[in-house]
Design an enzyme around this catalytic site. Structure first.
Site, PDB file in Angstrom:
ATOM      1  N   HIS A   1      40.989 -43.155  40.580  1.00 34.50           N
ATOM      2  CA  HIS A   1      40.087 -42.581  39.578  1.00 34.50           C
ATOM      3  C   HIS A   1      39.963 -41.080  39.799  1.00 34.50           C
ATOM      4  CE1 HIS A   1      36.375 -41.722  37.361  1.00 34.50           C
ATOM      5  NE2 HIS A   1      36.551 -42.877  36.731  1.00 34.50           N
TER       6      HIS A   1
ATOM      7  N   CYS B   1      40.723 -41.842  33.172  1.00 33.03           N
ATOM      8  CA  CYS B   1      39.339 -41.737  32.684  1.00 33.03           C
ATOM      9  C   CYS B   1      39.221 -40.514  31.788  1.00 33.03           C
ATOM     10  CB  CYS B   1      38.373 -41.641  33.859  1.00 33.03           C
ATOM     11  SG  CYS B   1      36.644 -41.486  33.340  1.00 33.03           S
TER      12      CYS B   1
ATOM     13  N   HIS C   1      39.767 -45.876  31.243  1.00 30.36           N
ATOM     14  CA  HIS C   1      38.345 -45.710  30.975  1.00 30.36           C
ATOM     15  C   HIS C   1      38.234 -44.784  29.767  1.00 30.36           C
ATOM     16  CE1 HIS C   1      36.774 -46.527  35.360  1.00 30.36           C
ATOM     17  NE2 HIS C   1      37.404 -47.552  34.826  1.00 30.36           N
TER      18      HIS C   1
ATOM     19  N   ASP D   1      33.795 -46.590  28.626  1.00 28.99           N
ATOM     20  CA  ASP D   1      33.138 -46.075  29.823  1.00 28.99           C
ATOM     21  C   ASP D   1      31.686 -45.763  29.483  1.00 28.99           C
ATOM     22  OD1 ASP D   1      33.023 -45.444  32.481  1.00 28.99           O
ATOM     23  OD2 ASP D   1      34.268 -43.675  32.364  1.00 28.99           O
ATOM     24  N   HIS D   2      31.091 -44.870  30.191  1.00 26.16           N
ATOM     25  CA  HIS D   2      29.651 -44.639  30.092  1.00 26.16           C
ATOM     26  C   HIS D   2      29.172 -44.569  28.646  1.00 26.16           C
ATOM     27  CE1 HIS D   2      30.048 -42.399  34.208  1.00 26.16           C
ATOM     28  NE2 HIS D   2      30.375 -43.678  34.281  1.00 26.16           N
TER      29      HIS D   2
ATOM     30  N   TYR E   1      25.284 -47.368  31.767  1.00 23.85           N
ATOM     31  CA  TYR E   1      25.836 -48.720  31.703  1.00 23.85           C
ATOM     32  C   TYR E   1      24.922 -49.713  30.980  1.00 23.85           C
ATOM     33  CZ  TYR E   1      29.761 -47.362  34.572  1.00 23.85           C
ATOM     34  OH  TYR E   1      30.911 -46.746  35.022  1.00 23.85           O
TER      35      TYR E   1
END
Length: 354
Positions: free
Chosen positions: A206, A244, A271, A316-317, A330
Site C-alpha cells: 500500500h 490506492c 482501493h 475506499d474511505h 469506514y
C-alpha cells in the site's frame, strides 16, 4: 473487477448482513482483530474468519492487513525471527485459499490525517490533511491529535499501544534513510516472495498516505518511481501493489492513469476513492464521484480495464453521512453509494468498448 468491502470483524458497526445487501458483492477483505505485528496467524484462526464470511454467502477475498513488524522495517538484529513468523502466516493463508495480502512498509505512521471530522458544506464529515498543521507540531503530538479524534474507535492500521511506545519507535528508526528502508523492504521480500510463489499468495504493498515527506521520516511508496523500483526489486508475479487512488492522488504530480498502465500485471488490489486538493499538501477525502473531487474516476476505472485488471477492488474511505456513528472513513452509507457509482463506471467502460 471483483467487488469487495472492508470489514473489521464482529465489533464493526457495518455488519456482514448489511454488506451482503450491496449489489454485486463478491466478498470482503478483513483481518484477524487483535493480532499484533509479528504474530503468527494459525490455520484455525483463518478458517474461523473465513467461515463467518462464507456463512453470509460471500468470500474472504483478501487480508488487510498482515502488519509488518517494526524490527523488519527498521532492520534490527531480530528481524529474521519476525520474517519467519510472517512466512508461516503466508503459508497458512495460502493453505486456506486466501490469495492477496495488503501490507505497508511505513515507519512510525501507518497513515496520517490532521482532522478526522472535517465538516463539509453539506453537513457531512470527512478526513482532512493539512501540512500547515503538521509543520507546527511534533510527531508525538500528531499521534495524540489523531488518537484523540477517534470517538472510541480503533483506527485502521494503528495497533494499540503505539503512542505509549513512541519514543522507543523513534529510537528504532533513528538514522533510517529512504535507501536503508528500501533495502530492508527488499530483504523482507526476497525471503517472503518465494513462500508466496509456493502457496499462491500475492503481496500488495500500500502506498504512503499522504504520499509525500512528513516529519522527515523516509517514504518509499509515494510515486511511480518508488513503486516501480519495488516491484522490480524482486521480479515475481507475487510481488505487486495495492493501487490506492486516494493515497497516490493526494499529490497532483502523480499521474494515476499513467501509473496504472506502468503497473500492468502488478496491481493485485485496487482501493478506489476520490480526494479534493485544497492547496499545497492540503486535501480532504471527498465523495467518490469525479465531480466531487480532483480525480477523474472514470478514466481511472477505464485504465484498470485497459490493462486487464480483474482482481479485487473496493470503495475506499467514505464520508460520514446521515448521522451515522462510524469508524472514521469506514461508515456504511457513503461507501455503499461509492461502490454502486464505481460499478456504474465499470459498466459504462465495458459498454463503451462495444
Amino acid at each position: 473487477m471483483k467487488w469487495t468491502f472492508r470489514w473489521y470483524g464482529q465489533d464493526d458497526p457495518v455488519s456482514l448482513d448489511k454488506i451482503r445487501q450491496i449489489p454485486n458483492m463478491y466478498g470482503v477483505v478483513g483481518t484477524l482483530v487483535g493480532k499484533l505485528p509479528g504474530d503468527i496467524w494459525t490455520i484455525d484462526e483463518i478458517k474461523g474468519l473465513q467461515q463467518e464470511v462464507e456463512a453470509k454467502g460471500m468470500k474472504l477475498a483478501g487480508i488487510e492487513s498482515v502488519s509488518v513488524h517494526d524490527s523488519i522495517k527498521a532492520g534490527t538484529s531480530d528481524r529474521d525471527i519476525y520474517i519467519e513468523n510472517y512466512k508461516e502466516t503466508v503459508r497458512n493463508l495460502g493453505k486456506c485459499g486466501v490469495g492477496v495480502i495488503c501490507y505497508s512498509f511505513k515507519p512510525i505512521f501507518g497513515w496520517a490525517k490532521t482532522n478526522l471530522n472535517y465538516q463539509l458544506p453539506d453537513g457531512s464529515f470527512t478526513l482532512e490533511y493539512d501540512d500547515a498543521v503538521v509543520q507546527q507540531i511534533e510527531p508525538k503530538q500528531m499521534y495524540g491529535l489523531i488518537s484523540g479524534q477517534t470517538s472510541g474507535f480503533q483506527l485502521s492500521g494503528w495497533e494499540p499501544g503505539r503512542l505509549e511506545r513512541f519514543n522507543e519507535l523513534e529510537a528504532m528508526y533513528e538514522g533510517i534513510t529512504e535507501d536503508k528502508l528500501f533495502d530492508n523492504l527488499k530483504y523482507f521480500l526476497e525471503r517472503v516472495i518465494p513462500v508466496c510463489e509456493e502457496v499462491g499468495v500475492k503481496m500488495a504493498i500500500h502506498p504512503d498516505d499522504p504520499p509525500f515527506d512528513m516529519f522527515e521520516y523516509p517514504r518509499i511508496t509515494k510515486n511511480k518511481e518508488d513503486i516501480l523500483k519495488i516491484v522490480n526489486a524482486v521480479d515475481s508475479p507475487c510481488n505487486g501493489v495495492t493501487f490506492c487512488t486516494g493515497s497516490y492522488g493526494a499529490n497532483p504530480e502523480n499521474d494515476l492513469v499513467d501509473m496504472i498502465h506502468a503497473l500492468k500485471g502488478k496491481i493485485h488490489f485496487a482501493h478506489l476513492r476520490n480526494v479534493k486538493i485544497l492547496g499545497h499538501r492540503h486535501f480532504l477525502e471527498s465523495a467518490h464521484l469525479s465531480s466531487e473531487g480532483s480525480l477523474d474516476m472514470y478514466e481511472i476505472v477505464k485504465a484498470l480495464d485497459e490493462i486487464g485488471f480483474d482482481g479485487i477492488a473496493r470503495p475506499d474511505h467514505g464520508r460520514t453521512i446521515w448521522g451515522e456513528v462510524a469508524r472514521p472513513g469506514y461508515g456504511l452509507y457513503d461507501r455503499a453509494m461509492g461502490i454502486t457509482y464505481l460499478q456504474g463506471l465499470e459498466e459504462a467502460v465495458e459498454k463503451a468498448k462495444h
